[in-house]
Design a protein around this motif. Sequence first.
Motif, PDB file in Angstrom:
ATOM      1  N   THR A 182       0.730  -1.046   0.411  1.00 16.72           N
ATOM      2  CA  THR A 182       0.420   0.246  -0.243  1.00 16.72           C
ATOM      3  C   THR A 182       1.280   1.383  -0.106  1.00 16.72           C
ATOM      4  OG1 THR A 182      -0.693  -0.381   2.406  1.00 16.72           O
ATOM      5  CG2 THR A 182      -2.086  -1.462   0.820  1.00 16.72           C
ATOM      6  N   ASP A 183       2.592   1.164   1.317  1.00 26.12           N
ATOM      7  CA  ASP A 183       3.008   2.217   0.569  1.00 26.12           C
ATOM      8  C   ASP A 183       3.409   2.865  -0.465  1.00 26.12           C
ATOM      9  OD1 ASP A 183       2.064   1.858   3.528  1.00 26.12           O
ATOM     10  OD2 ASP A 183       4.414   0.974   3.290  1.00 26.12           O
ATOM     11  N   THR A 184       4.289   2.156  -1.948  1.00 28.53           N
ATOM     12  CA  THR A 184       4.871   2.390  -2.407  1.00 28.53           C
ATOM     13  C   THR A 184       3.560   2.106  -3.919  1.00 28.53           C
ATOM     14  OG1 THR A 184       4.749  -0.594  -2.622  1.00 28.53           O
ATOM     15  CG2 THR A 184       6.880   1.026  -1.796  1.00 28.53           C
ATOM     16  N   ALA A 185       2.338   1.136  -3.887  1.00 24.46           N
ATOM     17  CA  ALA A 185       2.357   1.276  -5.650  1.00 24.46           C
ATOM     18  C   ALA A 185       1.655   3.368  -5.840  1.00 24.46           C
ATOM     19  CB  ALA A 185       0.596   0.321  -5.026  1.00 24.46           C
ATOM     20  N   ILE A 186       1.117   3.636  -5.077  1.00 27.01           N
ATOM     21  CA  ILE A 186       0.850   4.662  -5.727  1.00 27.01           C
ATOM     22  C   ILE A 186       1.942   5.481  -5.474  1.00 27.01           C
ATOM     23  CG2 ILE A 186       0.993   6.233  -2.741  1.00 27.01           C
ATOM     24  CD1 ILE A 186      -1.986   7.207  -5.810  1.00 27.01           C
ATOM     25  N   TRP A 187       2.563   5.526  -6.164  1.00 26.78           N
ATOM     26  CA  TRP A 187       4.394   6.308  -6.513  1.00 26.78           C
ATOM     27  C   TRP A 187       4.324   5.288  -7.096  1.00 26.78           C
ATOM     28  CZ3 TRP A 187       5.854  10.218  -3.986  1.00 26.78           C
ATOM     29  CH2 TRP A 187       5.420  10.877  -2.513  1.00 26.78           C
ATOM     30  N   VAL A 188       4.055   4.306  -7.922  1.00 29.49           N
ATOM     31  CA  VAL A 188       4.606   4.097  -9.117  1.00 29.49           C
ATOM     32  C   VAL A 188       3.790   4.822 -10.078  1.00 29.49           C
ATOM     33  CG1 VAL A 188       4.264   1.950 -10.355  1.00 29.49           C
ATOM     34  CG2 VAL A 188       5.292   1.803  -8.367  1.00 29.49           C
ATOM     35  N   LEU A 189       2.631   4.886  -9.911  1.00 32.47           N
ATOM     36  CA  LEU A 189       1.429   5.770 -10.448  1.00 32.47           C
ATOM     37  C   LEU A 189       2.299   7.481 -10.484  1.00 32.47           C
ATOM     38  CD1 LEU A 189      -2.201   4.205  -9.358  1.00 32.47           C
ATOM     39  CD2 LEU A 189      -0.239   3.844 -11.580  1.00 32.47           C
ATOM     40  N   ILE A 190       2.533   7.869  -9.422  1.00 36.24           N
ATOM     41  CA  ILE A 190       2.859   9.286  -9.242  1.00 36.24           C
ATOM     42  C   ILE A 190       4.833   9.097 -10.061  1.00 36.24           C
ATOM     43  CG2 ILE A 190       4.280  10.968  -7.352  1.00 36.24           C
ATOM     44  CD1 ILE A 190       2.077   9.683  -5.805  1.00 36.24           C
ATOM     45  N   LEU A 191       4.947   8.573 -10.437  1.00 36.89           N
ATOM     46  CA  LEU A 191       6.307   8.597 -11.040  1.00 36.89           C
ATOM     47  C   LEU A 191       6.131   8.402 -12.133  1.00 36.89           C
ATOM     48  CD1 LEU A 191       9.666   8.163 -11.006  1.00 36.89           C
ATOM     49  CD2 LEU A 191       9.731   5.539 -11.388  1.00 36.89           C
ATOM     50  N   LEU A 235      -5.717  -3.014  -1.619  1.00 37.52           N
ATOM     51  CA  LEU A 235      -6.238  -2.048   0.064  1.00 37.52           C
ATOM     52  C   LEU A 235      -6.890  -1.364  -1.133  1.00 37.52           C
ATOM     53  CD1 LEU A 235      -4.789  -3.477   2.541  1.00 37.52           C
ATOM     54  CD2 LEU A 235      -6.711  -4.187   2.276  1.00 37.52           C
ATOM     55  N   ASP A 236      -6.782  -0.760  -1.679  1.00 35.35           N
ATOM     56  CA  ASP A 236      -7.758   0.484  -2.829  1.00 35.35           C
ATOM     57  C   ASP A 236      -6.312   2.121  -1.757  1.00 35.35           C
ATOM     58  OD1 ASP A 236     -10.246  -0.916  -2.774  1.00 35.35           O
ATOM     59  OD2 ASP A 236     -11.180   0.219  -1.261  1.00 35.35           O
ATOM     60  N   SER A 237      -5.581   1.469  -2.139  1.00 38.30           N
ATOM     61  CA  SER A 237      -4.287   2.336  -2.008  1.00 38.30           C
ATOM     62  C   SER A 237      -4.351   3.086  -3.548  1.00 38.30           C
ATOM     63  CB  SER A 237      -3.221   2.326  -1.648  1.00 38.30           C
ATOM     64  OG  SER A 237      -2.377   0.929  -2.634  1.00 38.30           O
TER      65      SER A 237
END
Lengths: 280, 306
Positions: B165-174, B252-254
Motif C-alpha cells: 500500500t505504501d509503494t503502489a501509489i508512488w509507482v503511478l506518481i512516477l 486495499l484501495d490504496s
Amino acid sequence: MARKKRRKVIYHILTMLCGIIMIYPLIWMVCSSFKESGTIFLTASELIPRNATIENFINGWQGFSKVSFGVFIKNTFVVAVIAMALTVASSALVAYGLARLRFKGKNLLFALVLLTMMLPGEIVMIPRYLWFNKLGWINTYLPMTVPCAFAIQGFMVYQMKNFIEGLPRELNEAAKIDGCSYYSIFTRIILPLLKPAMGTVAIFSFINNWNDYMSPLLYLKNVPKYTVSLALKLFCDQSSTSDYGAMFAMAVVSLIPVILIFIFCQRYLVEGISTQGLKG
Amino acid sequence: MKTAIAEKKKKPGIGERAYKTLMKESTAGFVFCLPFILGFLLFILIPLLLSLYYSLCKYNIVGGAQFIGIQNYLDVFKDDKFWKALGVTGFYAVVSVPLRVIFALIVALLLVRDTKVTPIYRAMYYLPSLLGASVAVAILWKQMFAYDGLINAIFGLKIAWLGETDTAIWVLILLSVWQFGSSMLIFVSNLKQIPSSLYEAARVDGASGIQNFFRITLPLLTPTIFFNLVMQSINGLMVFASGQIITGGKPLDSTLFYALYMYNQTFAYNNAGYGSALGWVLIVIVALYTAILFKTKKFWVYEGGL
C-alpha cells in the motif's frame, strides 16, 4: 578557458545520461520484445537479447479470440482517421467564426470553448455513456467519431483561432472589397493559409484518438470491434497464462504510428505544444 | 460595398431576402459556430443534465430510473470509499503536478540554449510525454515494477512495488512525473521569448545568476506555470487509465482513483445513479479548486507582459 570547456563537457554528459534514463524504459520494452518470451524477466537487467527472435511478433499478431491483431490496428486506424478529419474540419469552421466575424454571443461562445478545454473527458464519461446508451450507440464507433464533427475539443479550436488571428487582417478587407462573401473568404483565403494549423490539429487529434482507452473501454463490446488500446489491455489481463513476449511485441507495434509521427512531424508537434497548453 | 452589390438585383423576393440575411456578418458568424453550438448542447450540456437527473435516482442503466431525491448525495458523504478515493486522488495530484512542473522547468532551463545537439536532447525528454498516455506504456510500467521486473533486477531489490500500500501509489506518481516533456517544451518556448536585453541590464547592475533567475526568469514564467498548474491539476484529479490498467485500485484501495471508483460504481456495481452523484460531487470540487486557484492568481502571477 579550460574550465569553461570542462563545464560544457559535464553539461553534455549529464544531459545525455539523464536523457537516456528517461527513455530507458522504452528501449527496454523494445529490446524485451525481441527476447525469447520465457527469458524476459530472467534477464530483465540485460538490454541486448541473448537469442534475438521475432517469434513474439508472430505470436502476438495472431491476437486472441481468433481475431488477428491486424484487425485491431485497422479498427483503430479507421476510427482515428475519421475522427481526425471531422475534428480538423469542424474546428476550422468554428475557429474562423470566432476569430474573424462579429456577432452577438460570440464572447459567451468563446468562454464555452475555453470551458470545454478545461473540462476533461473523464468528467463527462458517465453522463455521455448514459446519453449514448439512450441513443442506442453502444457497441458502435459513433461515440468516438460523431462528436468530433462538432468541434467540442476546445484545445483544437483554440489552436486554430490563435493561428487565424495571427494572419493579416488586410487580407479579409481586400477580399471583401473584391466582393467576396464571408463564406468565400473562408474557403478562398483562410483555408489555404490555415494548413499549418490544420496539420498540428490533425496530428494531435490522431494521436489522442489512437491512444484513447476510455471510450473503447466503455463503448465496444465485441472483440472484433476492439481498438488497439483495448486489445492490449485484454492481452495484459490474460497474460497470467500466456506469454509476456507477445504482449511486449504488440505494445511496441501499437506505438509505431505515434513514433513515426514523432520522427516525421516533429515540427508540427513542437509548434502545437509551444503555442500554449495541451494535455498529457 | 455589400449594399452596392445588393442594389443591382432589384426585386427582393423571399429567396433574395434569405440570401441577404445569410450574407450578413452576424449570420455568417453564427453559421460558422453552429457545429460547436450543437455539439455543446448534444454532447456536453444534455449529458450533464441527464446525469444530474440520474444522480437523483436509483438507476442501474438497464432498468428504469426511480426518483429518490438527494439520497445518493447523502450516501456519498457517508461512503468510506468515497473519502478514500478522494484522498488518494488528491494526494496523487498534489504530489505529481508540482513535481512535474518543477522537473519541466529545470530541464527547460538546461535545454533552452541552442547547441547542435539540443534538439536531440529535447526529443529524448519529450518522447515519454508523447507516448505516456498509451496503454502500451501503462503495461510497460506494470511490468517494470513487477516483482521480477526491470527495477528490482537493476537495483537488486526484492520489493513488491505494486503489492504494498505504501509503494503502489508512488509507482503511478512516477509515471505521471515521467511525462513532464510537453510542459518542458512550453517552458522552453517561453524562455526563448524573454528578451536578452533584460539580462544585459541586470548584468550591468551587477546581478548574479541566481538573482537573474528569481527576479527576471521566474516572474516572467509565472503565467505559464499557472496555466500548467490549472490544466494538470484538473487532469490529475481525473486520472483514470493508469490506475485502471496498472493497479486496478489495489492493493486495499490504496490507488483507488476517484474516476475509477466512479466507473466501478456505475458499471461493476450497477449503480449508475450513485455513479452520477459521485460525478457531480467531483465537478463541484474541480470547479471550486479552479476558482480558488484563479483567486490566488493576483498574488503570484505576473501579468505585465514583456
